[in-house]
Motif scaffolding. Structure first.
Motif, PDB file in Angstrom:
ATOM      1  N   TRP A   1       0.868  -1.132   0.113  1.00  0.00           N
ATOM      2  CA  TRP A   1       0.089   0.060   0.127  1.00  0.00           C
ATOM      3  C   TRP A   1       0.707   1.249   0.091  1.00  0.00           C
ATOM      4  O   TRP A   1       1.851   1.348   0.543  1.00  0.00           O
ATOM      5  N   THR A   2       0.546   2.080  -0.820  1.00  0.00           N
ATOM      6  CA  THR A   2       1.294   3.538  -0.673  1.00  0.00           C
ATOM      7  C   THR A   2       0.007   4.614  -0.799  1.00  0.00           C
ATOM      8  O   THR A   2      -1.100   4.483  -1.264  1.00  0.00           O
ATOM      9  N   PRO A   3       0.136   5.708  -0.126  1.00  0.00           N
ATOM     10  CA  PRO A   3      -0.781   6.807   0.047  1.00  0.00           C
ATOM     11  C   PRO A   3      -0.687   7.597  -1.384  1.00  0.00           C
ATOM     12  O   PRO A   3       0.181   7.498  -2.040  1.00  0.00           O
ATOM     13  N   PRO A   4      -1.961   8.138  -1.442  1.00  0.00           N
ATOM     14  CA  PRO A   4      -2.109   9.188  -2.566  1.00  0.00           C
ATOM     15  C   PRO A   4      -0.815  10.198  -2.527  1.00  0.00           C
ATOM     16  O   PRO A   4      -0.015  10.461  -1.687  1.00  0.00           O
ATOM     17  N   ALA A   5      -0.367  10.766  -3.641  1.00  0.00           N
ATOM     18  CA  ALA A   5       0.756  11.635  -4.065  1.00  0.00           C
ATOM     19  C   ALA A   5       0.441  12.973  -3.363  1.00  0.00           C
ATOM     20  O   ALA A   5       1.423  13.544  -2.778  1.00  0.00           O
ATOM     21  N   GLU A   6      -0.877  13.185  -3.034  1.00  0.00           N
ATOM     22  CA  GLU A   6      -1.095  14.621  -2.209  1.00  0.00           C
ATOM     23  C   GLU A   6      -2.283  13.932  -1.015  1.00  0.00           C
ATOM     24  O   GLU A   6      -3.221  13.606  -1.542  1.00  0.00           O
ATOM     25  N   VAL A   7      -1.929  14.426   0.031  1.00  0.00           N
ATOM     26  CA  VAL A   7      -2.856  14.028   1.421  1.00  0.00           C
ATOM     27  C   VAL A   7      -3.126  15.275   1.908  1.00  0.00           C
ATOM     28  O   VAL A   7      -2.564  16.249   1.981  1.00  0.00           O
TER      29      VAL A   7
END
Length: 507
Positions: A383-389
């Motif tokens: 899992w990786t987070p969105p590019a902009e949080v």
């Protein structure tokens, strides 16, 4: 599905009425959730953590299909090692749902066969979109739901003929029929068929690369066929700069739109109902399209326009109708289409692969676990987070999609008075919690801002949307979500992250 694919959604709702269980995993409680036995409101961008946790439960509780995994797949041990890192307690922190809800979903999935997995663009339009898709395939192989009717992974595509366009080679890495441009044999085959030499042996550019190439001069001419890029690509200001930088820009479309403003040449094309041809849908079904009305003015069929350009470049293409194109070229050059001829496309069409003219077509793929590559390959993903949080300056997450009354950028539906009566403007959907906190009433004008731009739009206060989220569509130019969206792309597919960026809202 109810908004972007209402016909397909009707089949799902009818199945529920006949006793099927429906699990909806979506941040929003959209209308399909009303028909679900379980709605799992995962956070935007947490799909991989959620699916890995489902697989963790299936393996730990010995609920997966061992016979299918052992006989039809490889690399199960690699998958197991990765998903063991995602117990429901860890995934719950990422996904924003309880560990018990994750366990409940996993057990329900394991309790029946077959399970059909459907997704719309909420899976692919992320910087981890490719990995999201791999996760769905991992889950269905683990459950043994591949190679059976009403099973599998079913992507509901963004437009009506996305599948057909890909089949015809409208991708940067393949010839028609998914034959790689890197294959010497494939190049030789198409050089002979097309009467040319030295077809490129390297994959071509994808849309973001083409657009950036307009600015730095690496792309000198740009041909846009049936696409309103000035509204559909993320960060409209960036897109308009790229289009304005083009040395030579051609558009081929059925109506003027925001993109044709930048064109040096516009070819008026016949619409789908003004032309003969074929569409191919998501289940690989090739269907006839028949002329319903004559094309107006100078509008001509797309194939005719392409043929005229080729003629002025010294190529005299033989086929002179959609039928001749299919029977003499497409079905000859693409192996999975060889058995599909125009005369066979009456009634309900045919599904490829259809290798010969006696073949009835293929209802579902991977029968008896026989995958195209042999055995199904488990591909564990992180899992990786969105590019902009969200952060202090932009504390909300914006996710985008479609509304039932309109289609894409309204180049067609925006000219229909009845549909504009149903939906005549865009809104920003926000939760009652956020509305109360910011003293925003339903219908109040609000400003939605990102690091790329801002729009003023009416607030739609709805319990479909969770706290901390804003949801918008891209149908209306002035309040188009793509003034705000982030031009961050999946590193492999270069699909933009339309489903997640950081915004703030103000009354």
């Amino acid at each position: 599905m109810t908004e972007a694919h209402p016909v397909a959604a009707t089949f799902v709702k009818n199945a529920v009425l006949r006793g099927a269980q429906l699990i909806v995993a979506d941040p929003r409680k959209h209308p399909l959730a009303d028909h679900a036995s379980l709605h799992v409101p995962i956070r935007v961008g947490s799909d991989i953590a959620f699916i890995n946790a489902l697989m963790h439960v299936l393996i730990k509780e010995d609920l997966y299909d061992k016979a299918f995994v052992n006989s039809c797949t490889v690399d199960f041990d690699k998958l197991k090692e990765k998903v063991m890192e995602y117990p429901p307690e860890r995934a719950a922190d990422i996904c924003g749902v309880s560990p018990d809800m994750i366990r409940d979903a996993a057990r329900r999935l394991a309790s029946v066969k077959p399970v059909m997995l459907c997704y719309t663009l909420g899976i692919t339009e992320h910087t981890c979109g490719r990995n999201n898709v791999l996760s769905t395939a991992n889950l269905q192989m683990l459950l043994g739901n591949m190679g059976v009717e009403c099973g599998g992974v079913n992507p509901l595509r963004g437009q009506n003929n996305v599948q057909g366009a890909c089949d015809m080679g409208a991708l940067p890495n393949v010839f028609p029929g998914y034959q790689p441009v890197t294959s010497a044999d494939a190049r030789a085959k198409f050089e002979d068929a097309w009467g040319v030499e030295n077809l490129p042996d390297k994959n071509g550019l994808m849309i973001p690369q083409m657009m950036e190439g307009l600015v730095d001069g690496k792309v000198r001419a740009f041909y846009i066929f049936g696409e309103n890029l000035a509204n559909t690509e993320p960060d409209i200001r960036k897109v308009e700069h790229e289009l304005a930088s083009a040395e030579f820009l051609v558009c081929q479309d059925i109506f003027p739109n925001e993109t044709t403003r930048f064109a040096h040449v516009v070819f008026p094309a016949a619409a789908w109902s003004e032309n003969d041809g074929t569409f191919t849908n998501s289940e690989r079904r090739v269907s006839r399209v028949r002329t319903a009305s004559k094309a107006p003015g100078q509008a001509m069929p797309n194939w005719w326009i392409f043929k005229q350009i080729a003629k002025r470049m010294g190529q005299d293409w033989a086929s002179d109708s959609a039928r001749e194109l299919w029977d003499n070229e497409i079905s000859v050059l693409a192996p999975q289409l060889c058995g599909i001829k125009y005369r066979r496309l009456e009634g309900d069409g045919l599904q490829w692969p259809c290798p010969d003219e006696d073949h009835p077509g293929t209802c579902f793929l991977h029968k008896e676990g026989q995958f195209t590559c042999g055995l199904g390959v488990f591909t564990p993903v992180e899992w990786t987070p969105p590019a902009e949080v969200p952060d202090e300056e932009y504390p909300f997450v914006l996710s985008t999609g479609r509304r039932l009354a309109h289609y894409h950028t309204r180049t067609q539906t925006g000219r229909c008075e009845g549909l504009n009566d149903i939906l005549g403007e865009e809104t920003a959907d926000i939760s009652p919690f956020d509305a109360a906190d910011m003293k925003i009433g339903h219908g109040d004008m609000i400003r939605v801002s990102s690091r790329r731009g801002e729009v003023q739009v009416k607030a739609n206060v709805t319990d479909q949307v969770p706290k901390g989220m804003v949801w918008m569509a891209f149908h209306f130019r002035d309040a188009c979500a793509n003034w705000l969206t982030n031009p961050a792309f999946d590193p492999v597919t270069l699909t933009a992250e339309y489903k997640a960026c950081a915004v703030r809202i103000e009354k």
